[in-house]
Scaffold this active site. Structure first.
Site, PDB file in Angstrom:
ATOM      1  N   ASP A  20       0.886  -1.072   0.010  1.00 19.97           N
ATOM      2  CA  ASP A  20       0.048   0.052   0.017  1.00 19.97           C
ATOM      3  C   ASP A  20       0.745   1.318  -0.120  1.00 19.97           C
ATOM      4  OD1 ASP A  20      -2.449   1.446   0.000  1.00 19.97           O
ATOM      5  OD2 ASP A  20      -2.614   1.009   2.115  1.00 19.97           O
ATOM      6  N   GLY A  21       0.452   2.347  -0.624  1.00 20.20           N
ATOM      7  CA  GLY A  21       1.079   3.668  -0.585  1.00 20.20           C
ATOM      8  C   GLY A  21       1.424   4.253  -1.891  1.00 20.20           C
ATOM      9  N   TRP A  25       2.728   8.019  -2.712  1.00 22.97           N
ATOM     10  CA  TRP A  25       4.163   7.994  -2.936  1.00 22.97           C
ATOM     11  C   TRP A  25       4.580   9.166  -4.100  1.00 22.97           C
ATOM     12  CZ3 TRP A  25       7.202   6.878  -7.335  1.00 22.97           C
ATOM     13  CH2 TRP A  25       8.573   6.711  -7.042  1.00 22.97           C
ATOM     14  N   SER A  65      -7.677  -5.545  -5.140  1.00 20.08           N
ATOM     15  CA  SER A  65      -8.420  -6.157  -4.443  1.00 20.08           C
ATOM     16  C   SER A  65     -10.078  -6.044  -5.323  1.00 20.08           C
ATOM     17  CB  SER A  65      -8.712  -5.351  -3.173  1.00 20.08           C
ATOM     18  OG  SER A  65      -9.293  -4.010  -3.302  1.00 20.08           O
ATOM     19  N   GLU A  67     -12.372  -4.583  -4.120  1.00 18.18           N
ATOM     20  CA  GLU A  67     -13.191  -2.962  -4.064  1.00 18.18           C
ATOM     21  C   GLU A  67     -12.086  -2.184  -4.851  1.00 18.18           C
ATOM     22  OE1 GLU A  67     -11.976  -5.252  -1.315  1.00 18.18           O
ATOM     23  OE2 GLU A  67     -14.264  -5.473  -0.607  1.00 18.18           O
ATOM     24  N   ASN A  68     -11.038  -2.528  -5.327  1.00 14.94           N
ATOM     25  CA  ASN A  68     -10.312  -1.847  -6.154  1.00 14.94           C
ATOM     26  C   ASN A  68     -11.149  -1.406  -7.552  1.00 14.94           C
ATOM     27  OD1 ASN A  68      -6.995  -2.701  -4.986  1.00 14.94           O
ATOM     28  ND2 ASN A  68      -8.119  -1.020  -4.480  1.00 14.94           N
ATOM     29  N   ARG A  71     -12.401   2.117  -8.185  1.00 16.26           N
ATOM     30  CA  ARG A  71     -11.244   3.225  -8.455  1.00 16.26           C
ATOM     31  C   ARG A  71     -11.770   4.062  -9.720  1.00 16.26           C
ATOM     32  NH1 ARG A  71      -5.448   2.495  -5.693  1.00 16.26           N
ATOM     33  NH2 ARG A  71      -6.251   1.618  -3.829  1.00 16.26           N
ATOM     34  N   ARG A 188       2.006  -4.980   6.247  1.00 13.48           N
ATOM     35  CA  ARG A 188       1.193  -3.747   5.425  1.00 13.48           C
ATOM     36  C   ARG A 188       1.982  -2.606   5.541  1.00 13.48           C
ATOM     37  NH1 ARG A 188      -4.922  -2.304   4.579  1.00 13.48           N
ATOM     38  NH2 ARG A 188      -4.590  -0.570   3.161  1.00 13.48           N
ATOM     39  N   ARG A 194      -5.126  -1.500   8.955  1.00 18.37           N
ATOM     40  CA  ARG A 194      -6.265  -2.466   8.890  1.00 18.37           C
ATOM     41  C   ARG A 194      -5.852  -3.425   7.730  1.00 18.37           C
ATOM     42  NH1 ARG A 194      -7.785   2.815   6.476  1.00 18.37           N
ATOM     43  NH2 ARG A 194      -7.328   2.938   4.348  1.00 18.37           N
ATOM     44  N   SER A 196      -8.143  -4.565   5.101  1.00 21.24           N
ATOM     45  CA  SER A 196      -8.769  -4.335   3.805  1.00 21.24           C
ATOM     46  C   SER A 196      -9.210  -5.747   3.087  1.00 21.24           C
ATOM     47  CB  SER A 196      -8.019  -3.315   2.903  1.00 21.24           C
ATOM     48  OG  SER A 196      -7.663  -2.417   3.612  1.00 21.24           O
TER      49      SER A 196
END
Ligand code: IPE
Ligand code: IPE
Ligand code: MG
Length: 245
Positions: A20-21, A25, A65, A67-68, A71, A188, A194, A196
């Site tokens: 993640d991130g 970044w 994911s 859920e992604n 996006r 993570r 979390r 996720s």
């Protein structure tokens, strides 16, 4: 260096990482989010190689994911394109490092070119035995659990199994993660605390490790730190310290 401090006899067999991130970044650098995803590929290479060198048997990376999919379309498309390109481009490195590629998740939702590259890379690397790299693609733990429940319900409805046969072992066997031991360590990046929707069933007794490092900056040294931290913990599995001694 922390690598030397790692006890090779007490390595986690399976490490799972929530990468993640990437977006943050890129934002820090005044770039588009996809720039962060592109730069995350180097970190994937680093941890895969790092794990293989140490002797970790399985590495599962949360790449996309369920859920992604929510996006913005432009980011989803860019991620899928990057995925196809990366899988194709990294097959030689996987071969060189003796790494077998596998995937978990809802294949039915992945674009055909992505599935094609994935299948080709999986076929090409299938006899590698040093380590297995498992990509979680269009994956979520709840999706996997619902999927497994349907399969089990179908078997019960058709009389292939009885209700008494529904137990932890059968659920383990029916999840898409069934081929691998449950991860002992879950990492993570990016400072989010979390899960996720990642491997909910499988991390029932995993050690969790969170770092504020953003995924594109993640290097072998960070992985070693996480493994050392893991090795400093007492895993009691419900028992007392005295019982373990
Ligand atoms: C992780 O980075 C990669 C994916 C989820 C595909 P993010 O894209 O979530 O980056 P942040 O969390 O927005 O910084
Ligand atoms: C989790 O990261 C999914 C992946 C790393 C692929 P997200 O960035 O999508 O997670 P949330 O939505 O912020 O929890
Ligand atoms: Mg994120």
């Amino acid at each position: 260096m922390s690598k030397e401090k790692i006890d090779k006899n007490r390595l986690p067999k399976h490490i799972a990482i929530i990468m993640d991130g990437n977006g943050r970044w890129a934002k820090e650098k005044g770039k588009f989010r996809i720039f962060g995803h592109q730069n995350g590929v180097k970190a994937v290479r680093e941890v895969s190689e790092g794990c293989a060198e140490l002797g970790v048997e399985c590495l599962t990376l949360y790449a996309f994911s369920t859920e992604n999919w929510n996006r913005p379309k432009i980011e989803v498309n860019a991620l899928m394109t990057l995925l196809v390109k990366t899988i194709k481009g990294e097959t030689d490195t996987l071969m060189k490092n003796g790494i077998k590629l596998d995937a978990i998740g809802d294949r039915s939702t992945l674009p055909v070119d992505c599935l094609r590259e994935l299948d080709e890379a999986m076929e090409a690397t299938k006899d590698n035995t040093r380590m297995t790299l498992i990509l979680a693609l269009s994956y979520s733990a709840k999706w996997d659990i619902v999927n497994a429940t349907r399969i089990i319900a179908q078997k019960a409805a058709s009389g292939e199994i009885s209700i008494d046969e529904v137990n932890e072992d059968l659920i383990n066997k029916t999840l898409t993660t069934h081929k691998y031991p449950h991860p002992e360590l879950m990492i993570r990046t990016s400072g989010e605390l979390r899960i996720s929707n990642f491997l909910l069933w499988e991390i029932a007794y995993s050690e969790l490790y969170f770092t504020t490092v953003l995924w594109p900056d993640y290097r072998k040294e960070h992985l070693y730190e996480a493994i050392l931290d893991f090795q400093s913990r007492e895993r009691r599995f419900g028992k007392t310290s005295e019982q373990l001694a």
